[in-house]
Design a protein around this motif. Structure first.
Motif, PDB file in Angstrom:
ATOM      1  N   LEU A 126       0.814  -1.215   0.000  1.00 17.02           N
ATOM      2  CA  LEU A 126       0.000   0.000   0.000  1.00 17.02           C
ATOM      3  C   LEU A 126       0.848   1.265   0.000  1.00 17.02           C
ATOM      4  O   LEU A 126       0.398   2.314  -0.466  1.00 17.02           O
ATOM      5  N   ALA A 127       2.065   1.175   0.517  1.00 15.86           N
ATOM      6  CA  ALA A 127       2.964   2.325   0.443  1.00 15.86           C
ATOM      7  C   ALA A 127       3.370   2.609  -0.997  1.00 15.86           C
ATOM      8  O   ALA A 127       3.629   3.758  -1.372  1.00 15.86           O
ATOM      9  N   ILE A 128       3.403   1.552  -1.811  1.00 16.96           N
ATOM     10  CA  ILE A 128       3.746   1.707  -3.226  1.00 16.96           C
ATOM     11  C   ILE A 128       2.512   2.089  -4.037  1.00 16.96           C
ATOM     12  O   ILE A 128       2.544   3.003  -4.867  1.00 16.96           O
ATOM     13  N   THR A 129       1.405   1.367  -3.789  1.00 19.79           N
ATOM     14  CA  THR A 129       0.151   1.607  -4.508  1.00 19.79           C
ATOM     15  C   THR A 129      -0.973   1.693  -3.484  1.00 19.79           C
ATOM     16  O   THR A 129      -1.532   0.667  -3.076  1.00 19.79           O
ATOM     17  N   PRO A 130      -1.323   2.891  -3.039  1.00 22.89           N
ATOM     18  CA  PRO A 130      -2.321   3.037  -1.958  1.00 22.89           C
ATOM     19  C   PRO A 130      -3.689   2.448  -2.261  1.00 22.89           C
ATOM     20  O   PRO A 130      -4.434   2.122  -1.334  1.00 22.89           O
ATOM     21  N   ASP A 131      -4.033   2.300  -3.526  1.00 20.67           N
ATOM     22  CA  ASP A 131      -5.357   1.794  -3.884  1.00 20.67           C
ATOM     23  C   ASP A 131      -5.334   0.325  -4.309  1.00 20.67           C
ATOM     24  O   ASP A 131      -6.265  -0.149  -4.968  1.00 20.67           O
ATOM     25  N   ASP A 132      -4.291  -0.399  -3.927  1.00 18.79           N
ATOM     26  CA  ASP A 132      -4.221  -1.822  -4.258  1.00 18.79           C
ATOM     27  C   ASP A 132      -5.342  -2.542  -3.499  1.00 18.79           C
ATOM     28  O   ASP A 132      -5.282  -2.713  -2.282  1.00 18.79           O
ATOM     29  N   THR A 133      -6.373  -2.976  -4.224  1.00 15.26           N
ATOM     30  CA  THR A 133      -7.564  -3.512  -3.556  1.00 15.26           C
ATOM     31  C   THR A 133      -7.287  -4.812  -2.814  1.00 15.26           C
ATOM     32  O   THR A 133      -7.833  -5.031  -1.718  1.00 15.26           O
ATOM     33  N   ASP A 134      -6.458  -5.676  -3.389  1.00 15.96           N
ATOM     34  CA  ASP A 134      -6.161  -6.941  -2.706  1.00 15.96           C
ATOM     35  C   ASP A 134      -5.507  -6.686  -1.356  1.00 15.96           C
ATOM     36  O   ASP A 134      -5.858  -7.309  -0.347  1.00 15.96           O
ATOM     37  N   ALA A 135      -4.541  -5.779  -1.334  1.00 21.26           N
ATOM     38  CA  ALA A 135      -3.835  -5.485  -0.082  1.00 21.26           C
ATOM     39  C   ALA A 135      -4.740  -4.780   0.920  1.00 21.26           C
ATOM     40  O   ALA A 135      -4.654  -5.031   2.129  1.00 21.26           O
ATOM     41  N   LEU A 136      -5.610  -3.899   0.439  1.00 21.75           N
ATOM     42  CA  LEU A 136      -6.549  -3.229   1.340  1.00 21.75           C
ATOM     43  C   LEU A 136      -7.465  -4.246   2.017  1.00 21.75           C
ATOM     44  O   LEU A 136      -7.687  -4.190   3.230  1.00 21.75           O
ATOM     45  N   PHE A 137      -7.991  -5.181   1.243  1.00 23.48           N
ATOM     46  CA  PHE A 137      -8.891  -6.182   1.816  1.00 23.48           C
ATOM     47  C   PHE A 137      -8.153  -7.072   2.815  1.00 23.48           C
ATOM     48  O   PHE A 137      -8.655  -7.335   3.919  1.00 23.48           O
ATOM     49  N   ALA A 138      -6.975  -7.536   2.429  1.00 21.33           N
ATOM     50  CA  ALA A 138      -6.220  -8.421   3.320  1.00 21.33           C
ATOM     51  C   ALA A 138      -5.835  -7.705   4.605  1.00 21.33           C
ATOM     52  O   ALA A 138      -5.991  -8.249   5.708  1.00 21.33           O
ATOM     53  N   ALA A 139      -5.329  -6.480   4.484  1.00 22.56           N
ATOM     54  CA  ALA A 139      -4.925  -5.725   5.672  1.00 22.56           C
ATOM     55  C   ALA A 139      -6.127  -5.454   6.567  1.00 22.56           C
ATOM     56  O   ALA A 139      -6.055  -5.601   7.794  1.00 22.56           O
ATOM     57  N   GLY A 140      -7.250  -5.063   5.970  1.00 23.62           N
ATOM     58  CA  GLY A 140      -8.454  -4.814   6.754  1.00 23.62           C
ATOM     59  C   GLY A 140      -8.928  -6.052   7.487  1.00 23.62           C
ATOM     60  O   GLY A 140      -9.345  -5.982   8.655  1.00 23.62           O
ATOM     61  N   SER A 141      -8.855  -7.197   6.832  1.00 20.10           N
ATOM     62  CA  SER A 141      -9.281  -8.452   7.454  1.00 20.10           C
ATOM     63  C   SER A 141      -8.403  -8.799   8.651  1.00 20.10           C
ATOM     64  O   SER A 141      -8.906  -9.202   9.712  1.00 20.10           O
ATOM     65  N   ILE A 142      -7.090  -8.636   8.496  1.00 23.59           N
ATOM     66  CA  ILE A 142      -6.183  -8.946   9.603  1.00 23.59           C
ATOM     67  C   ILE A 142      -6.403  -7.978  10.756  1.00 23.59           C
ATOM     68  O   ILE A 142      -6.447  -8.375  11.932  1.00 23.59           O
ATOM     69  N   LEU A 143      -6.533  -6.702  10.448  1.00 23.43           N
ATOM     70  CA  LEU A 143      -6.752  -5.712  11.509  1.00 23.43           C
ATOM     71  C   LEU A 143      -8.022  -6.016  12.290  1.00 23.43           C
ATOM     72  O   LEU A 143      -8.043  -5.893  13.525  1.00 23.43           O
ATOM     73  N   LEU A 144      -9.072  -6.436  11.604  1.00 22.17           N
ATOM     74  CA  LEU A 144     -10.304  -6.771  12.305  1.00 22.17           C
ATOM     75  C   LEU A 144     -10.099  -7.990  13.200  1.00 22.17           C
ATOM     76  O   LEU A 144     -10.575  -8.028  14.338  1.00 22.17           O
ATOM     77  N   SER A 145      -9.370  -8.989  12.701  1.00 23.98           N
ATOM     78  CA  SER A 145      -9.112 -10.177  13.518  1.00 23.98           C
ATOM     79  C   SER A 145      -8.231  -9.855  14.716  1.00 23.98           C
ATOM     80  O   SER A 145      -8.253 -10.575  15.721  1.00 23.98           O
ATOM     81  N   ASN A 146      -7.460  -8.772  14.612  1.00 26.11           N
ATOM     82  CA  ASN A 146      -6.639  -8.311  15.740  1.00 26.11           C
ATOM     83  C   ASN A 146      -7.408  -7.382  16.677  1.00 26.11           C
ATOM     84  O   ASN A 146      -6.834  -6.804  17.597  1.00 26.11           O
ATOM     85  N   ASP A 147      -8.692  -7.199  16.398  1.00 26.44           N
ATOM     86  CA  ASP A 147      -9.562  -6.315  17.171  1.00 26.44           C
ATOM     87  C   ASP A 147      -9.138  -4.848  17.066  1.00 26.44           C
ATOM     88  O   ASP A 147      -9.348  -4.055  17.980  1.00 26.44           O
ATOM     89  N   GLU A 148      -8.547  -4.497  15.937  1.00 25.60           N
ATOM     90  CA  GLU A 148      -8.214  -3.095  15.644  1.00 25.60           C
ATOM     91  C   GLU A 148      -9.300  -2.570  14.708  1.00 25.60           C
ATOM     92  O   GLU A 148      -9.069  -2.319  13.527  1.00 25.60           O
ATOM     93  N   ALA A 149     -10.496  -2.408  15.267  1.00 22.43           N
ATOM     94  CA  ALA A 149     -11.678  -2.149  14.455  1.00 22.43           C
ATOM     95  C   ALA A 149     -11.614  -0.832  13.690  1.00 22.43           C
ATOM     96  O   ALA A 149     -12.071  -0.745  12.553  1.00 22.43           O
ATOM     97  N   LYS A 150     -11.051   0.206  14.305  1.00 19.58           N
ATOM     98  CA  LYS A 150     -10.998   1.515  13.646  1.00 19.58           C
ATOM     99  C   LYS A 150     -10.138   1.447  12.393  1.00 19.58           C
ATOM    100  O   LYS A 150     -10.564   1.893  11.310  1.00 19.58           O
TER     101      LYS A 150
END
Length: 317
Positions: free
Chosen positions: A161-185
């Motif tokens: 995402l630092a290289i391509t901020p709108d990379d959809t695959d990375a956004l989805f994966a990162a969001g999924s991990i953050l939610l599983s880590n209880d980092e909801a915001k």
């Protein structure tokens, strides 16, 4: 969990060193090229068995045609013949050990075989040569995530995402991990960016709804469920999510009962979730909720009192 990105067949593959092979006449090279191009056409059509046949024909005529060898390996993986692909790619890498295209394909082939440690080794070797390779960063992140190394996986998705901020695959994966880590915001922020690009992704909207509920942003959760329903009105889970919120924390019982009826009519059958709803002290219109559940044979059976165990009198009857 999202799958790794699949490398494309190399319709033009530049190699720094070609494998040694027998000398082929110009006429033979043209025939091999024709076979190769026909193989590519079948590959594009998804007719992989025919593609394999023509790549093999090309290699019989011109064994030095590296791009046909590579495309054959890629097609083997598509056909779940990962071991054959690994054999070819390792041979090609022996002749060109720093070719990142081959490293990426070998990593993918190892992953397809379930050999994720070997796959990760290939991607790490690739990244040592090309640290900004986004596919290698993403694919290795997926493998690390699968290995339950979520912190390391998240680091790689952030690099993408630092290289391509709108990379959809990375956004989805990162969001999924953050939610599983209880980092909801942070999860909500990532996934909201994702649905800006992929507004019809139902799975992402469910994750956004979950993040919003954890943050007690119930209007955002309801909005997410509404988005899901707009995409597919038969999503019983979304209707039930709306009903649960409307009948408890949002306190709009009529809309909640309507949503509950639509959930049950859509085939919603999670009995444990229904038990939890009925046990909620915030539940409104409990009698009407039970009536709706009964109509759809979803009302949990009432707990029957257990009979008291008879105790004999001392000294016998």
């Amino acid at each position: 969990m999202t799958p790794p990105r699949i490398p494309a067949a190399a319709f033009i593959l530049c190699m720094t060193a070609l494998l040694a092979g027998c000398v082929t006449s110009e006429g033979g090279k043209q025939i091999a090229s024709d076979y190769y191009n026909i193989g590519n056409a079948f590959f594009e059509l998804g007719q992989y068995e025919k593609a394999i046949q023509y790549y093999e024909n090309a290699l019989r005529v011109d064994p030095s045609m590296v791009k046909a060898d590579y495309n054959l390996a890629v097609t083997y993986v598509r056909m779940k013949r990962g071991a054959d692909a690994v054999t070819i790619l390792k041979r090609l890498l022996a002749g060109d050990p720093k070719n990142t295209t081959l490293m990426a394909a070998l990593g993918w082939a190892y992953h397809a075989l379930g050999k994720d440690a070997e796959a990760l080794g290939q991607y790490d070797a690739l990244l040592a040569l090309s640290p900004a390779d986004q596919n290698a960063l993403y694919n290795s992140g997926i493998i690390l995530w699968k290995m339950k190394k979520k912190t390391e996986a998240l680091e790689r998705f952030h690099k993408v995402l630092a290289i391509t901020p709108d990379d959809t695959d990375a956004l989805f994966a990162a969001g999924s991990i953050l939610l599983s880590n209880d980092e909801a915001k942070d999860a909500s922020d990532m996934l909201s960016r994702y649905v800006e690009k992929k507004p019809d992704d139902i799975e992402a909207w469910y994750l956004i709804a979950a993040a919003a509920e954890r943050l007690q942003k119930y209007s955002r959760a309801l909005e997410a469920y509404d988005k899901i329903i707009a995409i597919d009105a038969k999503q019983g889970n979304a209707w039930y999510g709306e009903a649960r919120l409307l009948l408890t924390v949002v306190e709009d019982p009529q809309k909640g009962l309507d949503a509950l009826d639509k959930a049950l009519s859509s085939g919603y059958r999670d009995k444990e979730a229904v038990k939890a709803l009925l046990a909620s002290p915030q539940l409104l219109e409990k009698d009407k909720v039970e009536e709706a559940l009964k109509e759809h044979d979803m009302l949990p059976p009432a707990e029957q009192p257990k009979p008291k165990q008879e105790q004999g009198r001392a000294g016998g009857p």
